[in-house]
Structures are given as C-alpha cells and as structure tokens.
Design a protein around this motif. Structure first.
Motif, PDB file in Angstrom:
ATOM      1  N   HIS A  82       4.561   0.087  -0.115  1.00  0.00           N
ATOM      2  CA  HIS A  82       5.317  -0.930   1.032  1.00  0.00           C
ATOM      3  C   HIS A  82       4.539  -1.928   1.784  1.00  0.00           C
ATOM      4  O   HIS A  82       3.294  -1.811   1.491  1.00  0.00           O
ATOM      5  N   ASP A  90       0.998   5.003   1.815  1.00  0.00           N
ATOM      6  CA  ASP A  90       0.327   5.929   2.909  1.00  0.00           C
ATOM      7  C   ASP A  90      -0.375   7.012   2.110  1.00  0.00           C
ATOM      8  O   ASP A  90       0.278   7.652   1.138  1.00  0.00           O
ATOM      9  N   HIS A 122       0.911  -1.202   0.015  1.00  0.00           N
ATOM     10  CA  HIS A 122      -0.048  -0.092   0.084  1.00  0.00           C
ATOM     11  C   HIS A 122       0.870   1.151  -0.216  1.00  0.00           C
ATOM     12  O   HIS A 122       1.973   1.283   0.496  1.00  0.00           O
TER      13      HIS A 122
HETATM   14 NI    NI Z   1       2.195   2.478   5.401  1.00  0.00          NI
END
Ligand code: NI
Ligand code: OGA
Length: 341
Positions: A266, A212, A210
């Motif tokens: 990540h 952020d 994903h």
């Molecule tokens: Ni994250």
C-alpha cells in the motif's frame, strides 16, 4: 542553538527536488480504483463477522471495520490531539525531533527508507507503547492531554486488533489464542502521520509502496482520502468511511499463515487541498519470538513457504534490504525469505 527541523514544507508552492519520485512509484490508480475495500460491520453475528473478515482478508489483505466498539469520542479526541501536536510551534516540537532511527519515540520526516535518497511528503510522530506496562512517560508532554488521549486510544486499538486476530484464528481453524503471547505482545508502535497539502500530488507520495512488517495494523484513516492499496496490478483508492478503521496484515502474519493471509502493498498519496492525519497502530512481536508457518498449515502438498526466523533477525534482514536496494525490492523480502525447496 535551536535544533533544525527537517519537516515537510507545509506551505510550499512547488515541490523541492528531493521529493520528486521516479515514475514507477507514481503510477496512478486506474481501473481498480472503482473497486472498494470490503466494509465489515462488527456488530453482526460472530459467525458472520468471522467469515466476512476471513474472506476479505484472503481476497484483499485489507478491509475496513465499523461498529468495532471503540467509541466515536475516542476517535475524535485522538484526531484532535494529533492535529494539535503537529500545530505546535517548532520550538515545542524540536525536543522530540530526531533522525536517529533507533530512538523509539521521535518526530521525523519521510520514512525509514530515507537511505535511498528519496523524500516523502509526510511527517511522523512515532510512539512506542510498551507492553505490558503501557508506560507513556517518554511521550511528548505537549499538548498536555496527549499522553492520556493517545494512551487510551492505543489500549483500545490494541484490544480491537486482538479481537480481530482471535476471529481470524477461529476462521482458519487455529486455537483462538494462537496469536496471543509473544507474537503480539512485544509492544504496540504508533505512527501518527501528518501529510501537509502538497503543491503537485502527481509527482510525489506521502508514503512509498510498502508492506507493514509486523503482525497486524489498525489504521485510523482520517476523513481526507490518501491510502491506496495494491489490487491485481492496480491501486484501490480507499474512501474513508466515518468512524471506521482500516485493518491490514503484516509480514509476520503472512509467515504464520504460510501465505493464506497476505501482507499487501500500500502507499499514501498526497493531495493539494487539505492536510491529512492518519494513525497506524502496529501490533509488534517480541524480538525474541520465533515466527514460522504454523504446523496446521504445513503438510503433504503444502510445504512451508517461509523460513522460520527470530523476529529480531528478520528485522535485521529487512533493514539490510532497505539499505542496499531500490524501494520495490523491499517487498521482495517475501520472495527472498521464501524457503528454497
Ligand atoms: Ni503501512
Ligand atoms: C503506514 C501506512 C497509510 C496511511 O503508516 O504504514 O501505511 O494512509 N499509512 O497513512
């Protein structure tokens, strides 16, 4: 009646079905695993720190920082109190447990991507630190020192995030305070992640790949490895450096910089030997803030690559993408969001 806690099985001898993930999420880290994330010593001269942060940010979208000014004792207290929270008897945690995603402060298992029917090997205590009040009255009252320790930690982690944002602005030729105000002043969100030991780390993940989605993230990685960062089609396994933070950029920072700084994918791997705790501190823009590429990064030969959107609208779109599609499409939001030219 006692509330059911759907937490990750901490002493499982095999992985229950829901946690088994398709192979494309599980592709192990290979060649680039030998590459390591840059480690930046923030006690060096300001010019050098500014340059190395910007270089590392452009190359990886991720770096580690040491000598960052947050006292070691604050990190140790934070790790200890987070550990104590997850060790509490179920009855004490039940009051905080909720599957209602709209609740700002809650304990839950897995991720926000649960609608896909996949489960992940992590539990999370998500806390929101409102700005400017820093009022923590809605946080858990057990362990007793949690609110004080976590509140203190959050204020310091936010200070570090703001300092890194200033350095980035200076390095990129923006006003040093360009990222102050609403874009970093919505609130601070804290994900305190607990990854219990996992009987078969090759078949599940603590967190799926994903990006952020906020402005910038400061991660306290803990001493046990687990974080993996996408790099040239492979994954870098991040080796924890004592007393360091891992820093990475959220989607909003990618948009503001018109793609100069990327929000990089990540994931969190699990391991069978040790429980791991990590703490992600997200600097969240206010929902009413309108975010688009900074004028300084747009011009002839350099068209805007992202649409300008109200953060609240961006998040609604992000949630819809989450709901309606396979996991790897979530990050394609960046492609979806890119301006049609
Ligand atoms: Ni994250
Ligand atoms: C996150 C995250 C990584 C980790 O919470 O968004 O990416 O190593 N955590 O726990």
């Amino acid at each position: 009646m006692e509330k059911m806690l759907h937490l990750t099985p901490a002493h499982a001898s095999s992985i229950p079905d829901g946690f088994l993930l398709p192979a494309d999420h599980l592709r192990p880290a290979t060649a680039a695993a030998a590459v390591s994330l840059p480690v930046i010593d923030m006690s060096r001269g300001r010019d050098e720190v500014r340059r190395t942060i910007l270089d590392a940010g452009k190359e990886h979208g991720f770096f580690q920082v040491v000598n960052h000014g947050v006292p070691e004792q604050v990190l140790r207290d934070m790790e200890a109190v987070c550990h104590e929270f997850f060790q509490l008897p179920a009855a004490d945690k039940a009051e905080f447990y909720s599957e209602d995603k709209s609740k700002p402060n809650r304990l839950f298992s897995g991720t926000n991507y649960e609608t896909l029917g996949e489960r992940y090997w992590r539990d999370c205590l998500r806390l929101v630190y409102p700005l400017p009040s820093g009022d923590t009255k809605d946080w858990p009252h057990k362990p007793q020192r949690l609110r004080e320790v976590v509140g203190n930690y959050t204020a310091l982690a936010r200070g570090l995030a703001m300092e890194i944002l200033r350095l980035l602005c200076e390095g990129m030729g923006l006003r040093p305070d360009y990222l102050e105000g609403d874009i970093s002043g919505g609130r601070v969100a804290l994900d305190i992640n607990s990854y219990p030991p996992c009987p078969d780390p090759s078949r599940t993940l603590g967190l799926p790949p994903h990006c952020d989605r906020d402005l910038i993230t400061i991660l306290l990685p803990g001493a046990v490895p687990g974080l993996e960062v996408a790099y040239r089609g492979d994954w870098i396994r991040v080796q924890p450096v004592p007393n360091s933070f891992v820093v990475n950029f959220g989607l909003q920072l990618e948009v503001v910089t018109n793609g100069m700084l990327k929000s990089v994918e990540h994931r969190a791997a699990t391991n069978s030997a040790a429980a791991r705790i990590s703490v992600a501190t997200f600097i969240v823009p206010a929902d009413d803030c309108v975010v688009g590429p900074a004028e300084e990064f747009v011009g002839e030969g350099n068209p805007p690559r992202y649409r300008t959107l109200r953060v609240g609208d961006f998040k609604r779109m992000h949630n819809v993408v989450n709901l309606g599609s396979k996991l790897n499409q979530i990050t394609n939001l960046k492609a979806n969001q890119k301006q049609e030219i």
